[in-house]
Design an enzyme around this catalytic site. Structure first.
Site, PDB file in Angstrom:
ATOM      1  N   ASP A 153       0.875  -1.181   0.000  1.00 35.46           N
ATOM      2  CA  ASP A 153       0.000   0.000   0.000  1.00 35.46           C
ATOM      3  C   ASP A 153       0.907   1.224   0.000  1.00 35.46           C
ATOM      4  O   ASP A 153       2.134   1.112   0.120  1.00 35.46           O
ATOM      5  CB  ASP A 153      -0.883  -0.006   1.263  1.00 35.46           C
ATOM      6  CG  ASP A 153      -1.781   1.230   1.350  1.00 35.46           C
ATOM      7  OD1 ASP A 153      -2.469   1.523   0.354  1.00 35.46           O
ATOM      8  OD2 ASP A 153      -1.787   1.917   2.390  1.00 35.46           O
ATOM      9  N   SER A 154       0.288   2.401  -0.081  1.00 38.23           N
ATOM     10  CA  SER A 154       1.074   3.630  -0.017  1.00 38.23           C
ATOM     11  C   SER A 154       1.554   3.927   1.413  1.00 38.23           C
ATOM     12  O   SER A 154       2.483   4.700   1.595  1.00 38.23           O
ATOM     13  CB  SER A 154       0.224   4.798  -0.518  1.00 38.23           C
ATOM     14  OG  SER A 154      -0.932   4.913   0.291  1.00 38.23           O
ATOM     15  N   CYS A 204      -4.267  -1.690  -1.838  1.00 39.81           N
ATOM     16  CA  CYS A 204      -4.464  -0.257  -2.072  1.00 39.81           C
ATOM     17  C   CYS A 204      -5.434  -0.105  -3.235  1.00 39.81           C
ATOM     18  O   CYS A 204      -5.206  -0.648  -4.322  1.00 39.81           O
ATOM     19  CB  CYS A 204      -3.121   0.381  -2.410  1.00 39.81           C
ATOM     20  SG  CYS A 204      -3.249   2.110  -2.903  1.00 39.81           S
ATOM     21  N   GLU A 225      -3.497   9.527   8.511  1.00 43.65           N
ATOM     22  CA  GLU A 225      -2.037   9.477   8.615  1.00 43.65           C
ATOM     23  C   GLU A 225      -1.525  10.425   9.709  1.00 43.65           C
ATOM     24  O   GLU A 225      -0.478  10.216  10.287  1.00 43.65           O
ATOM     25  CB  GLU A 225      -1.379   9.798   7.264  1.00 43.65           C
ATOM     26  CG  GLU A 225      -1.591   8.729   6.186  1.00 43.65           C
ATOM     27  CD  GLU A 225      -0.588   7.557   6.265  1.00 43.65           C
ATOM     28  OE1 GLU A 225       0.487   7.744   6.849  1.00 43.65           O
ATOM     29  OE2 GLU A 225      -0.908   6.468   5.742  1.00 43.65           O
ATOM     30  N   CYS A 285     -11.080   2.653   0.173  1.00 43.79           N
ATOM     31  CA  CYS A 285      -9.685   3.003   0.441  1.00 43.79           C
ATOM     32  C   CYS A 285      -9.291   2.201   1.674  1.00 43.79           C
ATOM     33  O   CYS A 285     -10.044   2.164   2.661  1.00 43.79           O
ATOM     34  CB  CYS A 285      -9.551   4.495   0.715  1.00 43.79           C
ATOM     35  SG  CYS A 285      -7.913   4.978   1.307  1.00 43.79           S
ATOM     36  N   HIS A 297      -7.276   2.719   3.901  1.00 40.69           N
ATOM     37  CA  HIS A 297      -7.087   3.506   5.117  1.00 40.69           C
ATOM     38  C   HIS A 297      -8.406   3.635   5.917  1.00 40.69           C
ATOM     39  O   HIS A 297      -8.387   3.756   7.131  1.00 40.69           O
ATOM     40  CB  HIS A 297      -6.635   4.940   4.777  1.00 40.69           C
ATOM     41  CG  HIS A 297      -5.177   5.086   4.519  1.00 40.69           C
ATOM     42  ND1 HIS A 297      -4.559   4.560   3.422  1.00 40.69           N
ATOM     43  CD2 HIS A 297      -4.212   5.745   5.216  1.00 40.69           C
ATOM     44  CE1 HIS A 297      -3.268   4.878   3.442  1.00 40.69           C
ATOM     45  NE2 HIS A 297      -3.031   5.604   4.529  1.00 40.69           N
TER      46      HIS A 297
HETATM   47  N1  DGL Z   1      -4.820   3.181   1.021  1.00 38.47           N
HETATM   48  C1  DGL Z   1      -4.873   3.610  -0.310  1.00 38.47           C
HETATM   49  C2  DGL Z   1      -6.125   3.226  -1.053  1.00 38.47           C
HETATM   50  O1  DGL Z   1      -6.683   2.202  -0.732  1.00 38.47           O
HETATM   51  C3  DGL Z   1      -4.300   4.900  -0.747  1.00 38.47           C
HETATM   52  C4  DGL Z   1      -4.328   6.094   0.089  1.00 38.47           C
HETATM   53  C5  DGL Z   1      -3.468   7.128  -0.554  1.00 38.47           C
HETATM   54  O2  DGL Z   1      -2.250   6.937  -0.539  1.00 38.47           O
HETATM   55  O3  DGL Z   1      -4.012   8.090  -1.109  1.00 38.47           O
HETATM   56  O4  DGL Z   1      -6.540   3.880  -1.969  1.00 38.47           O
END
Ligand code: DGL
Length: 280
Positions: free
Chosen positions: A38-39, A101, A181, A213, A215
């Site tokens: 993931d990012s 991600c 974050e 997402c 996150h």
């Molecule tokens: N967790 C990521 C997603 O599922 C990306 C969040 C990001 O880096 O913008 O899209």
């Protein structure tokens, strides 16, 4: 088809639509690790679920903290990051790659699959969720996600490919990733961001919400609180973990005698935020 074991995911999930041709993974061994990327911390919501469902698997996690947030990046940039990380995970001898991600799935799945070239199974976070939702026939589905995911329209396309009667409304909610974050969970700032987004007209009549997402599950309680019992919030990490389990099982790649699993974490930049948030 799989009758999943998790209580939250009792309906059938079929194999990944994008790796449909007959694949032979007999060169792989169950002992090899599973690669997840993931990012940043988002993919840990998926990793955690994988660890819960498959406690004997060795895991390698890559968080691309140097390039976070992916949601704000161009398709080309996301393809570049995702293929590089995939290459890294293949070099680490992973037996499966989980793109944990949505932004990477929405923009780089095709390129990742090309690179992997059927050497290992690839599990993404959009197709299994879209497929499950479309089988359960929810009339009005809302998706909240990053700009990079919403702009791709992949959720709508994937859901409607299976069930064209479902109405899908996608809303970009870009402030949520920075809030997470920054560690603003259970914080008035996050509550007001959530209120602002979820009260958007686009999501007015939804019965189901997909957190598009990885996150966002970190804010699931706040999101559920906003809706009360009116809207069902989909538990994407558990769907993805079940999909992974099914694919490993089908290919005799489940690691079943590993009482001391190893977890390795790699970051492109070791940030204080990652250290702090990842613990949660
Ligand atoms: N967790 C990521 C997603 O599922 C990306 C969040 C990001 O880096 O913008 O899209």
């Amino acid at each position: 088809q799989l009758q999943t074991s998790n209580q939250n995911t009792t309906s059938c999930i079929k194999v990944l639509p994008l790796q449909t041709k007959k694949q032979d993974f007999s060169h792989l061994s169950a002992k090899q690790p599973i690669g997840i990327f993931d990012s940043g911390v988002g993919g840990l919501t998926v990793a955690k679920e994988i660890k819960r469902l498959l406690p004997q698997e060795n895991l390698i996690y890559f968080g691309d903290t140097k390039h976070l947030p992916y949601g704000e990046k161009s398709r080309e940039a996301i393809v570049g990051y995702s293929t590089k990380i995939t290459q890294f995970l293949l070099e680490k001898n992973c037996k499966a790659i989980v793109i944990a991600c949505n932004s990477a799935t929405a923009n780089a799945l095709k390129e990742v699959l090309e690179l992997v070239n059927d050497k290992v199974p690839v599990i993404d976070v959009i197709n299994p969720v879209a497929e499950k939702v479309s089988y359960e026939i929810h009339n009005n589905v809302g998706v909240i996600a990053t700009k990079a995911t919403v702009n791709s329209g992949l959720y709508k396309k994937s859901i409607r490919k299976h069930n064209k009667f479902i109405k899908v409304d996608e809303l970009a909610t870009p402030l949520l990733v920075p809030a997470i974050e920054e560690g603003f969970r259970n914080h008035p700032i996050t509550h007001s961001i959530i209120y602002n987004y979820l009260s958007n007209n686009k999501l007015k009549n939804i019965e189901t919400l997909i957190l598009g997402c990885t996150h966002y599950p970190l804010l699931i309680n706040e999101i559920k609180q906003y809706y009360g019992n009116r809207v069902r919030v989909i538990d994407s990490p558990s769907i993805v973990a079940n999909q992974l389990k099914m694919i490993l099982e089908k290919n005799n790649l489940l690691n079943e005698n590993n009482l001391k699993p190893k977890y390795h974490f790699y970051l492109s930049d070791l940030t204080k935020n990652f250290e702090k948030i990842s613990k949660k």
